[in-house]
Design a protein around this motif. Sequence first.
Motif, PDB file in Angstrom:
ATOM      1  N   VAL A  62       0.827  -1.205   0.000  1.00 56.23           N
ATOM      2  CA  VAL A  62       0.000   0.000   0.000  1.00 56.23           C
ATOM      3  C   VAL A  62       0.860   1.252   0.000  1.00 56.23           C
ATOM      4  O   VAL A  62       0.523   2.245  -0.649  1.00 56.23           O
ATOM      5  CB  VAL A  62      -0.952   0.002   1.215  1.00 56.23           C
ATOM      6  CG1 VAL A  62      -1.771   1.283   1.273  1.00 56.23           C
ATOM      7  CG2 VAL A  62      -1.866  -1.215   1.174  1.00 56.23           C
ATOM      8  N   ILE A  63       1.962   1.225   0.738  1.00 50.43           N
ATOM      9  CA  ILE A  63       2.844   2.387   0.819  1.00 50.43           C
ATOM     10  C   ILE A  63       4.281   1.965   0.543  1.00 50.43           C
ATOM     11  O   ILE A  63       4.600   0.768   0.530  1.00 50.43           O
ATOM     12  CB  ILE A  63       2.773   3.076   2.202  1.00 50.43           C
ATOM     13  CG1 ILE A  63       3.330   2.147   3.300  1.00 50.43           C
ATOM     14  CG2 ILE A  63       1.357   3.514   2.525  1.00 50.43           C
ATOM     15  CD1 ILE A  63       3.491   2.816   4.647  1.00 50.43           C
ATOM     16  N   GLU A  64       5.118   2.961   0.357  1.00 49.09           N
ATOM     17  CA  GLU A  64       6.550   2.734   0.186  1.00 49.09           C
ATOM     18  C   GLU A  64       7.268   3.629   1.181  1.00 49.09           C
ATOM     19  O   GLU A  64       7.004   4.841   1.236  1.00 49.09           O
ATOM     20  CB  GLU A  64       6.971   3.069  -1.240  1.00 49.09           C
ATOM     21  CG  GLU A  64       8.410   2.693  -1.557  1.00 49.09           C
ATOM     22  CD  GLU A  64       8.712   2.814  -3.042  1.00 49.09           C
ATOM     23  OE1 GLU A  64       9.718   2.251  -3.470  1.00 49.09           O
ATOM     24  OE2 GLU A  64       7.931   3.481  -3.749  1.00 49.09           O
ATOM     25  N   ARG A  65       8.146   3.045   1.980  1.00 50.80           N
ATOM     26  CA  ARG A  65       8.863   3.802   3.002  1.00 50.80           C
ATOM     27  C   ARG A  65      10.283   4.078   2.534  1.00 50.80           C
ATOM     28  O   ARG A  65      10.988   3.165   2.092  1.00 50.80           O
ATOM     29  CB  ARG A  65       8.868   3.036   4.324  1.00 50.80           C
ATOM     30  CG  ARG A  65       7.468   2.708   4.833  1.00 50.80           C
ATOM     31  CD  ARG A  65       7.514   1.897   6.111  1.00 50.80           C
ATOM     32  NE  ARG A  65       7.942   2.707   7.232  1.00 50.80           N
ATOM     33  CZ  ARG A  65       8.399   2.193   8.385  1.00 50.80           C
ATOM     34  NH1 ARG A  65       8.514   0.889   8.515  1.00 50.80           N
ATOM     35  NH2 ARG A  65       8.736   2.987   9.376  1.00 50.80           N
ATOM     36  N   GLU A  66      10.707   5.327   2.629  1.00 59.02           N
ATOM     37  CA  GLU A  66      12.042   5.732   2.219  1.00 59.02           C
ATOM     38  C   GLU A  66      12.760   6.349   3.413  1.00 59.02           C
ATOM     39  O   GLU A  66      12.251   7.290   4.035  1.00 59.02           O
ATOM     40  CB  GLU A  66      11.979   6.738   1.068  1.00 59.02           C
ATOM     41  CG  GLU A  66      11.335   6.185  -0.198  1.00 59.02           C
ATOM     42  CD  GLU A  66      11.371   7.182  -1.334  1.00 59.02           C
ATOM     43  OE1 GLU A  66      12.159   8.152  -1.252  1.00 59.02           O
ATOM     44  OE2 GLU A  66      10.610   6.993  -2.299  1.00 59.02           O
ATOM     45  N   HIS A  67      13.902   5.776   3.728  1.00 56.72           N
ATOM     46  CA  HIS A  67      14.651   6.242   4.897  1.00 56.72           C
ATOM     47  C   HIS A  67      14.994   7.722   4.761  1.00 56.72           C
ATOM     48  O   HIS A  67      15.529   8.172   3.743  1.00 56.72           O
ATOM     49  CB  HIS A  67      15.939   5.432   5.050  1.00 56.72           C
ATOM     50  CG  HIS A  67      16.755   5.815   6.251  1.00 56.72           C
ATOM     51  ND1 HIS A  67      16.339   5.550   7.541  1.00 56.72           N
ATOM     52  CD2 HIS A  67      17.942   6.454   6.357  1.00 56.72           C
ATOM     53  CE1 HIS A  67      17.237   6.007   8.391  1.00 56.72           C
ATOM     54  NE2 HIS A  67      18.220   6.553   7.694  1.00 56.72           N
ATOM     55  N   GLY A  68      14.659   8.488   5.781  1.00 57.00           N
ATOM     56  CA  GLY A  68      14.968   9.910   5.797  1.00 57.00           C
ATOM     57  C   GLY A  68      13.945  10.780   5.089  1.00 57.00           C
ATOM     58  O   GLY A  68      14.003  12.005   5.195  1.00 57.00           O
ATOM     59  N   ARG A  69      13.015  10.150   4.342  1.00 59.18           N
ATOM     60  CA  ARG A  69      12.023  10.937   3.603  1.00 59.18           C
ATOM     61  C   ARG A  69      10.607  10.716   4.125  1.00 59.18           C
ATOM     62  O   ARG A  69       9.812  11.646   4.174  1.00 59.18           O
ATOM     63  CB  ARG A  69      12.074  10.583   2.118  1.00 59.18           C
ATOM     64  CG  ARG A  69      13.370  10.983   1.426  1.00 59.18           C
ATOM     65  CD  ARG A  69      13.225  10.840  -0.072  1.00 59.18           C
ATOM     66  NE  ARG A  69      12.191  11.733  -0.579  1.00 59.18           N
ATOM     67  CZ  ARG A  69      11.583  11.566  -1.759  1.00 59.18           C
ATOM     68  NH1 ARG A  69      11.885  10.530  -2.521  1.00 59.18           N
ATOM     69  NH2 ARG A  69      10.656  12.422  -2.161  1.00 59.18           N
TER      70      ARG A  69
END
Length: 243
Positions: A62-69
Amino acid sequence: MSSEEFAPPKYAQIVQAIRQKIADGTYPPGSLLPSETQLVREFGVSRPTVVRALQVLQLRGVIEREHGRGSFVKAAPPVSAEQSGRPGRAVLDRVETGENCSIVEAGRQVATAPVAKLLDVPEGSPVVRRRVLFRDDERPTDLVTVWCPAHQADDTQLGEAEPLTVGIRQHLQTRKGLKLQHVVERLSARHPSAEEAKLLEIRKTTPVLGVLASVFNGGGRPVMVVDLVMPGDLHELEDSYSL
């Protein structure tokens, strides 16, 4: 009984709320979700509970997690088996440092007959067992036990009593060059063992959901066994697939 007794755990309520906001356009595809700090305030829960909800959403595609963003809403993809919920896969990709967990046990022991059979090694062979207990704000939520042959765990941190900073699958690929290819899962509803009941803080008569997963490499050899135990009153297993 009050309706509160049947309410889903807090992390699941956050998952439902975010999915609803995605569905109604509040969070359109590509948009940035509120930060973890903002979600903690919005739902009145701890950071580990928010992190767990975001990890569930990520594992479901469902989502995409980006480190620092932060966390971004993905465009709605076609439903496939790869995107549907798979407990064994979720365990392999789970990041221990991102959740409220404790390492119950980590180290070498000899393989019992059932474990040896699943790993296709002689009984009494050296194996590494890693057992991790996860919690939310209120109580333990699941107990994960991993076994693998000792030679597979050499030069890894599976036998160390420190939380892993990446998922087991990524850890093995980085440290050993080992690619995990497929998983065979067996699901059961049962009563917990005495040790499981104590760790999960439930009665011995409380039903649990058990997921026993055999993990194979590209050559079809079993390289790991995962035992996931979840209190039945806290979990439901969801899947979706095309006809």
